[in-house]
Design a protein around this motif. Structure first.
Motif, short mmCIF file in Angstrom:
data_model
loop_
_atom_site.label_atom_id
_atom_site.label_comp_id
_atom_site.label_asym_id
_atom_site.label_seq_id
_atom_site.Cartn_x
_atom_site.Cartn_y
_atom_site.Cartn_z
N TYR A 1 -4.37 2.31 -4.37
CA TYR A 1 -5.57 1.93 -5.12
C TYR A 1 -6.34 0.83 -4.39
N PHE A 2 -5.65 -0.22 -3.97
CA PHE A 2 -6.32 -1.31 -3.27
C PHE A 2 -6.93 -0.85 -1.95
N ARG A 3 -6.24 0.04 -1.24
CA ARG A 3 -6.76 0.57 0.01
C ARG A 3 -8.04 1.37 -0.24
N GLU A 4 -8.02 2.24 -1.26
CA GLU A 4 -9.19 3.05 -1.58
C GLU A 4 -10.36 2.18 -2.06
N MET A 5 -10.05 1.19 -2.90
CA MET A 5 -11.12 0.31 -3.39
C MET A 5 -11.69 -0.55 -2.27
N LEU A 6 -10.83 -1.06 -1.40
CA LEU A 6 -11.30 -1.88 -0.28
C LEU A 6 -12.19 -1.05 0.65
N GLY A 7 -11.75 0.15 0.97
CA GLY A 7 -12.54 1.02 1.84
C GLY A 7 -13.89 1.37 1.24
N SER A 8 -13.90 1.74 -0.03
CA SER A 8 -15.17 2.09 -0.67
C SER A 8 -16.05 0.86 -0.85
N GLY A 9 -15.45 -0.29 -1.13
CA GLY A 9 -16.22 -1.52 -1.25
C GLY A 9 -16.85 -1.94 0.07
#
Length: 128
Positions: A10-18
């Motif tokens: 989740y953090f990886r996906e959110m960081l990438g999209s952010g």
């Protein structure tokens, strides 16, 4: 172990999209704003929504990965955050009628995120 994996994902996906959102936003503001009006300018100015859409996708994936208890807590917190945001938006609408300055719609997302975080923290503290 599973919880740690899904949290990391989740953090990886959110960081990438952010990060994608931020890069597209900077490009859109720097290049798109001074351009002449037209389709290309419009597409460039809304391009940060790609990153925003990926954030929503990451949130939906995370909700789908967690167990039923966490899913319920997350959805209740988001619901409370949405209710708080709606209340604040309507209240500020009345304040604008009283002479307060108009705020950009960009603030709605910020307030929704902050309200959801506050609801999650308060609910977590009250459950202990």
């Amino acid at each position: 172990m599973y919880e740690k994996r899904i949290k990391t994902a989740y953090f990886r996906e959110m960081l990438g999209s952010g990060l994608l959102y931020t890069v597209l936003l900077v490009v859109a503001v720097r290049i798109g704003r001074p351009m002449e009006p037209g389709m290309l300018r419009t597409l460039l100015l809304v391009s940060p929504m790609i990153g925003f859409g990926l954030m929503l996708w990451a949130i939906a994936r995370h909700i789908g990965r967690v167990d039923e208890y966490m899913r319920r807590l997350l959805l209740e917190s988001v619901s409370l955050g949405a209710g708080i945001t709606a209340g604040l938006a309507v209240t500020y609408g009345f304040l604008e009628n009283a002479g307060f300055p108009q705020l950009s719609m960009f603030w709605v997302w910020v307030v929704l995120c902050a309200s959801t975080i506050v609801a999650t923290v308060i609910r977590g503290v009250c459950r202990r």
